[in-house]
Design a protein around this motif. Structure first.
Motif, PDB file in Angstrom:
ATOM      1  N   ARG A   1      -0.248  12.474  11.211  1.00 20.10           N
ATOM      2  CA  ARG A   1      -1.355  13.304  10.705  1.00 20.10           C
ATOM      3  C   ARG A   1      -1.115  13.632   9.250  1.00 20.10           C
TER       4      ARG A   1
ATOM      5  N   LYS B   1     -14.242   8.264  10.338  1.00 21.49           N
ATOM      6  CA  LYS B   1     -14.247   6.823  10.025  1.00 21.49           C
ATOM      7  C   LYS B   1     -13.932   5.991  11.273  1.00 21.49           C
ATOM      8  N   ASP B   2     -12.912   6.410  12.015  1.00 17.30           N
ATOM      9  CA  ASP B   2     -12.467   5.583  13.136  1.00 17.30           C
ATOM     10  C   ASP B   2     -13.431   5.664  14.319  1.00 17.30           C
TER      11      ASP B   2
ATOM     12  N   LYS C   1      -0.299  -2.335   9.698  1.00 17.63           N
ATOM     13  CA  LYS C   1      -0.185  -0.919  10.029  1.00 17.63           C
ATOM     14  C   LYS C   1      -1.526  -0.205   9.843  1.00 17.63           C
TER      15      LYS C   1
ATOM     16  N   THR D   1      -5.390   0.788  10.267  1.00 17.36           N
ATOM     17  CA  THR D   1      -6.209   0.893  11.481  1.00 17.36           C
ATOM     18  C   THR D   1      -7.312  -0.160  11.407  1.00 17.36           C
TER      19      THR D   1
ATOM     20  N   GLY E   1       1.414   4.325   3.736  1.00 19.72           N
ATOM     21  CA  GLY E   1       2.415   3.426   3.157  1.00 19.72           C
ATOM     22  C   GLY E   1       3.556   4.172   2.483  1.00 19.72           C
TER      23      GLY E   1
ATOM     24  N   VAL F   1     -10.416  -5.106   1.905  1.00 14.44           N
ATOM     25  CA  VAL F   1      -9.158  -4.770   1.223  1.00 14.44           C
ATOM     26  C   VAL F   1      -7.978  -5.388   1.975  1.00 14.44           C
TER      27      VAL F   1
ATOM     28  N   CYS G   1      -9.961  10.221   8.802  1.00 11.60           N
ATOM     29  CA  CYS G   1      -9.742   9.283   9.916  1.00 11.60           C
ATOM     30  C   CYS G   1     -10.662   9.449  11.118  1.00 11.60           C
TER      31      CYS G   1
ATOM     32  N   GLY H   1       0.846  -1.197   0.000  1.00 15.51           N
ATOM     33  CA  GLY H   1       0.000   0.000   0.000  1.00 15.51           C
ATOM     34  C   GLY H   1       0.878   1.242   0.000  1.00 15.51           C
ATOM     35  N   CYS H   2       0.745   2.055  -1.056  1.00 18.35           N
ATOM     36  CA  CYS H   2       1.562   3.279  -1.178  1.00 18.35           C
ATOM     37  C   CYS H   2       0.673   4.508  -1.063  1.00 18.35           C
ATOM     38  N   GLY H   3      -0.239   4.511  -0.089  1.00 15.38           N
ATOM     39  CA  GLY H   3      -1.085   5.682   0.128  1.00 15.38           C
ATOM     40  C   GLY H   3      -0.430   6.648   1.092  1.00 15.38           C
ATOM     41  N   TYR H   4      -1.266   7.439   1.793  1.00 14.50           N
ATOM     42  CA  TYR H   4      -0.732   8.441   2.725  1.00 14.50           C
ATOM     43  C   TYR H   4       0.211   7.801   3.727  1.00 14.50           C
TER      44      TYR H   4
ATOM     45  N   ALA I   1      -5.446  -8.186   0.477  1.00  7.87           N
ATOM     46  CA  ALA I   1      -3.992  -7.952   0.455  1.00  7.87           C
ATOM     47  C   ALA I   1      -3.273  -9.044   1.244  1.00  7.87           C
TER      48      ALA I   1
ATOM     49  N   VAL J   1       4.822  -1.929  -2.412  1.00  6.57           N
ATOM     50  CA  VAL J   1       3.966  -2.653  -3.367  1.00  6.57           C
ATOM     51  C   VAL J   1       2.585  -2.025  -3.376  1.00  6.57           C
TER      52      VAL J   1
HETATM   53  N1  LIG Z   1      -4.178   8.857   6.162  1.00  6.36           N
HETATM   54  C1  LIG Z   1      -3.635   8.978   7.359  1.00  6.36           C
HETATM   55  O1  LIG Z   1      -3.132  10.048   7.716  1.00  6.36           O
HETATM   56  C2  LIG Z   1      -3.609   7.818   8.316  1.00  6.36           C
HETATM   57  C3  LIG Z   1      -4.197   6.599   7.982  1.00  6.36           C
HETATM   58  N2  LIG Z   1      -4.152   5.537   8.859  1.00  6.36           N
HETATM   59  C4  LIG Z   1      -4.698   4.243   8.478  1.00  6.36           C
HETATM   60  O2  LIG Z   1      -3.782   3.626   7.549  1.00  6.36           O
HETATM   61  C5  LIG Z   1      -4.484   2.853   6.573  1.00  6.36           C
HETATM   62  C6  LIG Z   1      -4.128   3.340   5.171  1.00  6.36           C
HETATM   63  O3  LIG Z   1      -4.598   4.658   5.036  1.00  6.36           O
HETATM   64  P1  LIG Z   1      -4.157   5.595   3.807  1.00  6.36           P
HETATM   65  O4  LIG Z   1      -2.695   5.445   3.564  1.00  6.36           O
HETATM   66  O5  LIG Z   1      -4.717   6.919   4.107  1.00  6.36           O
HETATM   67  O6  LIG Z   1      -4.961   4.888   2.612  1.00  6.36           O
HETATM   68  P2  LIG Z   1      -4.854   5.178   1.041  1.00  6.36           P
HETATM   69  O7  LIG Z   1      -6.173   4.847   0.470  1.00  6.36           O
HETATM   70  O8  LIG Z   1      -4.233   6.518   0.798  1.00  6.36           O
HETATM   71  O9  LIG Z   1      -3.780   4.097   0.544  1.00  6.36           O
HETATM   72  C7  LIG Z   1      -4.002   2.716   0.504  1.00  6.36           C
HETATM   73  C8  LIG Z   1      -3.215   2.127  -0.667  1.00  6.36           C
HETATM   74  O10 LIG Z   1      -3.316   0.714  -0.633  1.00  6.36           O
HETATM   75  C9  LIG Z   1      -3.385   0.243  -1.977  1.00  6.36           C
HETATM   76  N3  LIG Z   1      -3.913  -1.119  -2.026  1.00  6.36           N
HETATM   77  C10 LIG Z   1      -5.192  -1.527  -1.862  1.00  6.36           C
HETATM   78  N4  LIG Z   1      -5.278  -2.865  -1.991  1.00  6.36           N
HETATM   79  C11 LIG Z   1      -4.019  -3.312  -2.228  1.00  6.36           C
HETATM   80  C12 LIG Z   1      -3.450  -4.601  -2.423  1.00  6.36           C
HETATM   81  N5  LIG Z   1      -4.189  -5.711  -2.391  1.00  6.36           N
HETATM   82  N6  LIG Z   1      -2.132  -4.678  -2.651  1.00  6.36           N
HETATM   83  C13 LIG Z   1      -1.359  -3.569  -2.683  1.00  6.36           C
HETATM   84  N7  LIG Z   1      -1.822  -2.336  -2.504  1.00  6.36           N
HETATM   85  C14 LIG Z   1      -3.151  -2.212  -2.266  1.00  6.36           C
HETATM   86  C15 LIG Z   1      -4.270   1.260  -2.656  1.00  6.36           C
HETATM   87  O11 LIG Z   1      -4.133   1.205  -4.060  1.00  6.36           O
HETATM   88  C16 LIG Z   1      -3.750   2.561  -2.035  1.00  6.36           C
HETATM   89  O12 LIG Z   1      -2.707   3.142  -2.809  1.00  6.36           O
HETATM   90  C17 LIG Z   1      -5.966   2.995   6.931  1.00  6.36           C
HETATM   91  O13 LIG Z   1      -6.324   1.917   7.759  1.00  6.36           O
HETATM   92  C18 LIG Z   1      -6.022   4.296   7.728  1.00  6.36           C
HETATM   93  O14 LIG Z   1      -7.100   4.326   8.638  1.00  6.36           O
HETATM   94  C19 LIG Z   1      -3.500   5.612  10.063  1.00  6.36           C
HETATM   95  C20 LIG Z   1      -2.898   6.791  10.433  1.00  6.36           C
HETATM   96  C21 LIG Z   1      -2.891   7.971   9.607  1.00  6.36           C
END
Ligand SMILES: NC(=O)C1=CN([C@@H]2O[C@H](COP(=O)(O)OP(=O)(O)OC[C@H]3O[C@@H](n4cnc5c(N)ncnc54)[C@H](O)[C@@H]3O)[C@@H](O)[C@H]2O)C=CC1
Ligand SMILES: O=C(O)[C@H]1O[C@H](OP(=O)(O)OP(=O)(O)OC[C@H]2O[C@@H](n3ccc(=O)[nH]c3=O)[C@H](O)[C@@H]2O)[C@H](O)[C@@H](O)[C@@H]1O
Length: 432
Positions: free
Chosen positions: A157, A273-274, A119, A121, A12, A96, A270, A7-10, A100, A29
């Motif tokens: 954050r 949702k949380d 990692k 939530t 990852g 999801v 967050c 996961g390469c979101g916020y 994964a 990845v």
């Molecule tokens: N956004 C934030 O500031 C914070 C988020 N969190 C928690 O961290 C988790 C992730 O949040 P975000 O990074 O914001 O989510 P996001 O939606 O920005 O990123 C998630 C990534 O996972 C990828 N993904 C989905 N399925 C996949 C798979 N099977 N294989 C590989 N990649 C896959 C998606 O394409 C996406 O790029 C959530 O549970 C969130 O509650 C925790 C602390 C801070």
């Protein structure tokens, strides 16, 4: 250490880039090709201050990105950082994470030993009861023997993710007594702790406790803001300045100053949702979490209180009304669950002609409200408006002054205590 991040979101992307910068060999990845390509090209996959430098400095060397899980078995430790969205009833959607975990397990088949750490939530029990068996079954591995499972919540954050990760208040390591999992997590975090000139508390605990610590952390902060808002609403009714009150109570070390800024409420990807997820989880066990439910309803009410203050001064039907700020907080273009959404809805229900301004979030809000006008500057939004509401505490709004003179009727209702009161405007603070 060789680390993989799924996961390469916020979360990852910043975790992967930070671990690489701290000296680990990291492979990130994602199923999203654009995000993977961005990292491979040395660009951040999303906007987060400081991430650009870290990705640029490490991409192609200690930081690689791929859509192919085959890169994972060459690493020692994998963090799962995929999204955990809400179902319609507010409960957590773990589909999801489960998918994964299955993909990760398939990739790990035939591996001697590996540590997998959640990692994302997730509700207590998800790591041990859903992720661990999903990975183990797909990999043909045994939890506690060749597969070591942990939970390491993230407290960063949006808008300061990199800084928060590199200088955390605490590091929580949940691993249900699995010595190898704790050891892998320590090895991952040791360079971070060594780089700091102060001690960071490390909490070793179980996976369920680690999962709950994350929800409790967010629920406490959201409820703290809601309590400040509840008290602030009482202050407003009595002509008391809530900010003078919270500045004073924040001096009590048992209360603490942060997260006492009252106003139009909390939003983002967050807190809503949380808090909803932990309420749904409590109800699923037959417990009604009354205080958390009240924190949500107070939060839901604040935008309407903001608009009712405007109603006291002007009937907005058919009038141009400026909305200053669309992002859920300053420093981001994220409009998910922003208090601007119910504010714009309430204005439109009243028949107002909405003209919105945000320094960076207008593009995202346009997807939600394509039919309203978006101004290029706060001054342009205010020009000819019969009222203005402030929804986001962008610092530039504190500098507004003569711009209010161009309003048709200079009524300003401030939901964030950011605009300076001045001669010539009718100013209403939401809680002051
Ligand atoms: N956004 C934030 O500031 C914070 C988020 N969190 C928690 O961290 C988790 C992730 O949040 P975000 O990074 O914001 O989510 P996001 O939606 O920005 O990123 C998630 C990534 O996972 C990828 N993904 C989905 N399925 C996949 C798979 N099977 N294989 C590989 N990649 C896959 C998606 O394409 C996406 O790029 C959530 O549970 C969130 O509650 C925790 C602390 C801070
Ligand atoms: O789990 C998460 O994803 C993250 O959620 C929040 O981080 P974030 O949503 O990025 O933003 P915050 O700075 O916490 O602000 C949340 C909301 O509360 C509002 N807020 C905050 C503080 C305050 O005093 N008053 C107030 O109304 C903000 O305007 C914003 O709408 C937590 O602060 C992080 O620790 C956590 O990791």
């Amino acid at each position: 250490m060789d680390v993989s991040v799924i996961g390469c979101g916020y979360v990852g992307a910043s975790v992967a880039a930070c671990f690489a910068d701290l000296g680990h060999d990291v492979v990130a990845v994602d199923v999203d090709e654009e995000r993977v390509e961005a990292i491979e090209d040395g660009r951040p996959p999303l906007h987060e201050p400081g991430l650009d430098e870290l990705v640029a400095a490490n991409a192609g060397e200690r930081l690689r990105a791929t859509t192919d899980y085959d890169a994972v078995p060459d690493t020692d430790l994998t963090f799962l950082a995929v999204q955990t969205p809400s179902n319609d009833d507010g409960s957590i959607d773990t589909s999801v994470v489960e998918a994964a975990a299955g993909m990760l397990g398939e990739a790990l088949a035939g591996t001697d030993e590996h540590a997998v750490v959640v990692k994302s939530t997730v509700i207590p029990g998800t790591t041990a009861d859903l992720v661990a068996p999903a990975v183990a079954d797909a990999a043909g591995m045994t939890v506690g023997e060749d597969l070591h499972v942990g939970m390491n919540p993230e407290f960063q954050r949006e808008g300061s993710a990199v800084g928060d990760f590199l200088d955390p208040d605490k590091i929580v390591l949940g691993a249900d007594g699995d010595v190898e999992a704790y050891a892998a997590l320590h090895e991952a975090y040791d360079p971070l702790r060594e780089a700091l000139d102060h001690e960071v508390p490390v909490v070793e605990t179980g996976t369920r406790e680690a999962e709950m610590i994350k929800y409790a952390n967010n629920a406490f902060l959201a409820a703290k803001v809601s309590l400040a808002n509840d008290l602030g609403n009482v202050c407003k009714e009595y002509g008391v300045d809530a900010y003078e009150v919270t500045d004073a109570i924040g001096l009590d070390h048992r209360i603490g100053a942060p997260f006492l800024r009252s106003g139009v409420g909390w939003g983002g990807s967050c807190f809503p949702k949380d808090v909803a997820a932990i309420i749904a989880a409590a109800r699923a066990k037959g417990y009604e979490p009354e205080l958390l439910a009240a924190a949500v309803s107070i939060n839901d009410r604040q935008p309407e209180r903001l608009l009712s203050l405007l109603d006291r001064h002007v009937d907005v039907a058919g009038e141009r009304v400026a909305v200053l700020g669309l992002a859920f907080k300053p420093g981001t273009d994220d409009v998910r669950n922003s208090r601007a959404v119910p504010t714009v809805e309430g204005l439109r229900e009243r028949g107002a002609e909405v003209v919105a301004y945000d320094p960076v979030a207008a593009g995202n809000m346009r997807e939600r409200f394509p039919g309203i006008e978006y101004a290029e500057s706060a001054a342009a939004a205010l020009e000819g408006a019969s009222g203005a509401v402030v929804v986001t505490d962008w610092p530039e709004f504190a500098d507004l002054d003569g711009e209010f003179d161009a309003m048709a009727d200079p009524i300003v209702v401030d939901g964030r205590r950011v605009v300076e009161r001045r001669e010539g405007i009718t100013y209403e603070g939401l809680t002051w």
